[in-house]
Design an enzyme around this catalytic site. Structure first.
Site, PDB file in Angstrom:
ATOM      1  N   HIS A  82       0.755  -1.138  -0.006  1.00 28.08           N
ATOM      2  CA  HIS A  82       0.042  -0.021   0.155  1.00 28.08           C
ATOM      3  C   HIS A  82       0.744   1.332   0.049  1.00 28.08           C
ATOM      4  CE1 HIS A  82      -3.469   2.566   0.946  1.00 28.08           C
ATOM      5  NE2 HIS A  82      -2.740   3.106   1.526  1.00 28.08           N
ATOM      6  N   ARG A 168     -14.953  13.289   8.280  1.00 35.64           N
ATOM      7  CA  ARG A 168     -13.730  13.692   8.564  1.00 35.64           C
ATOM      8  C   ARG A 168     -13.251  14.695   7.666  1.00 35.64           C
ATOM      9  NH1 ARG A 168      -9.755   8.962   8.203  1.00 35.64           N
ATOM     10  NH2 ARG A 168      -8.274  10.372   8.405  1.00 35.64           N
ATOM     11  N   SER A 183      -7.763   4.000   9.224  1.00 36.34           N
ATOM     12  CA  SER A 183      -8.631   3.985   8.064  1.00 36.34           C
ATOM     13  C   SER A 183      -7.621   3.200   6.888  1.00 36.34           C
ATOM     14  CB  SER A 183      -8.508   5.478   7.338  1.00 36.34           C
ATOM     15  OG  SER A 183      -9.005   5.495   6.133  1.00 36.34           O
TER      16      SER A 183
HETATM   17  N1  URA Z   1      -5.799   7.483   2.737  1.00 33.45           N
HETATM   18  C1  URA Z   1      -6.857   6.732   3.611  1.00 33.45           C
HETATM   19  O1  URA Z   1      -7.035   5.745   3.181  1.00 33.45           O
HETATM   20  N2  URA Z   1      -7.399   6.972   4.609  1.00 33.45           N
HETATM   21  C2  URA Z   1      -7.127   8.340   5.328  1.00 33.45           C
HETATM   22  O2  URA Z   1      -7.669   8.617   6.265  1.00 33.45           O
HETATM   23  C3  URA Z   1      -5.839   8.968   4.731  1.00 33.45           C
HETATM   24  C4  URA Z   1      -5.327   8.425   3.501  1.00 33.45           C
END
Ligand code: URA
Ligand code: CA
Length: 437
Positions: A82, A168, A183
């Site tokens: 990721h 958010r 997240s």
């Molecule tokens: N990428 C995400 O998947 N979530 C976040 O909160 C910030 C970046």
């Protein structure tokens, strides 16, 4: 339990329990906890922070709703990667097939691009016929057969994150390390891999502008992985210039093909980050015990063409036309190619990576809002790296253009984003740190 008491508890910087965090996530997803209470809670997290234990519990509570990919019937260690988001970052298209060519099992769900950053799925969809929307069954079949598949996130992957992120976004609470970490990690955990390599970017084009913040996010995510039984390694890499020289969907597939053909030089940021990520993916997969062994396996897969062949197989398994491997130019044919020329001679002393990404977006390579359509062929190619010496009138970048309605804005933004000065800047590292447990 009452939400107001939990908000107050967090406001007093006390540690919430797993049961309390589950109550909050469950209540918010079901609609029992209203947006105003959740907003207050998210804001207290921004100010009070969370311990690793709380962040891991929040992550698991979030991952508990929605789809969970069960990859247990693929034998061996399934590995994912990721990136926290960058410009010209085509590493998945290189690392995933390279690792598979060395015997790894790469099962990856990727996202689409938004704003100045690109998304792997958009890049793959620039290939004629490529289908990123495979069922989990078919996804597993492909990984079992050839060792690699990259698909889009399923629609119901971590709905808690979708709902929390939307809140958010409008309450000024995106920028909190425990909230970003939970997240990202909730989605990685739901996507099912056993081991995850995280590329945390730092610099002008990244979420985390300082190395210290990037390190803190990296440590938090590695710690979550540890606590929930997924092996994670995080690398911290530079985003003070785009990773590759090509920015745009088809253009980035072309650069990935070039990299897998051995045409990108050692020492180039794209080369180094692709090899670093692949190196840790191989080690987490149990296929190499140290960096040197992993890197020599990867060199073999790269220079023998086995990695490129794996990319071709993946494209074919997912319905795409593998002709792009032999002729990647077909992905970036546009009506016009226009050069941006240097206004003066000097060194490239700085790049505003976000600005460069936005310039590509204005040409149609990216989305301003989720519903925007992208043009797979357009984008831009930089001709210099940070620190490069340019002479007045020479080409700084070539813009690949189909729709010229925002060309002027794109040119102006690109020009402002490539700063030329009299002195060569100090060399920026490509890799700042590697964080493991
Ligand atoms: N990428 C995400 O998947 N979530 C976040 O909160 C910030 C970046
Ligand atoms: Ca991305």
């Amino acid at each position: 339990m009452r939400m107001v008491d939990l908000i107050l508890k967090k406001k007093n910087s006390q540690e919430l329990t797993g049961v309390e965090l589950e109550y909050i996530v469950k209540g918010f997803v079901s609609g029992e906890i209203p947006d105003y209470q959740m907003s207050a809670f998210l804001m207290t997290v921004c100010f009070s922070g969370m311990t690793y234990k709380e962040t891991a519990a929040l992550t698991m509570a979030m991952a508990d709703f929605g789809d969970r990919a069960d990859l247990s019937d693929i034998p061996g260690i399934k590995v994912d990667k990721h990136s926290t988001g960058g410009v010209g970052d085509t590493t998945t298209l290189v690392a995933a097939p390279l690792v598979a060519a060395c015997g790894g099992k790469v099962a990856k769900m990727s996202g689409r691009g938004l704003g100045h950053t690109g998304g792997t799925i958009d890049k793959l969809e620039s290939i004629y016929g490529f289908n990123a929307e495979q069922s989990i069954e078919r996804f597993k079949q492909i990984v079992n057969k050839i060792g690699v598949s990259v698909i889009g996130q399923t629609a119901n992957l971590v709905p808690a994150d979708k709902k929390m992120y939307a809140l958010r976004d409008v309450t000024g609470t995106v920028n909190s390390i425990p909230l970003i970490a939970s997240s990202i990690m909730s989605k990685k955990i739901a996507a099912g891999a056993d081991a995850i390599v995280l590329d945390v970017k730092t610099g002008s084009g990244a979420f985390m502008q300082t190395v210290d913040d990037a390190r803190s996010l990296a440590q938090t995510m590695v710690e979550i992985g540890e606590q929930v039984g997924r092996r994670c390694v995080a690398v911290i890499t530079d985003m003070n210039q785009p990773l590759g020289l090509n920015i745009g969907n088809g253009l980035e597939v072309k650069e990935a093909v070039e990299m897998l053909s051995g045409q990108v030089m050692r020492g180039d940021p794209l080369f180094e980050v692709c090899m670093l990520l692949s190196c840790h993916m191989l080690q987490l997969s149990g296929l190499a015990n140290d960096d040197d062994t992993a890197l020599s396996l990867l060199d073999e897969a790269l220079y023998s063409g086995a990695g490129l062949k794996k990319l071709a197989e993946m494209i074919e398994e997912q319905g795409g036309d593998p002709a792009v491997i032999k002729n990647p130019e077909m992905l970036c044919r546009t009506r016009e190619k226009i050069d941006l020329r240097a206004a003066k001679s000097g060194y490239i002393k700085g790049m505003d990576v976000q600005g460069i990404g936005m310039a590509a977006m204005l040409l149609g390579a990216g989305r301003e809002k989720k519903s925007d359509r992208i043009d797979p062929a357009v984008g831009l190619v930089l001709h210099h790296r940070l620190g490069g010496l340019v002479s007045a009138g020479s080409s700084l970048a070539t813009l690949y253009v189909n729709d010229d309605s925002r060309l002027k804005d794109a040119m102006a933004l690109l020009e402002d984003s490539i700063m030329i000065g009299d002195a060569a800047p100090g060399k920026t590292p490509i890799v700042y740190d590697v964080i493991k447990k």
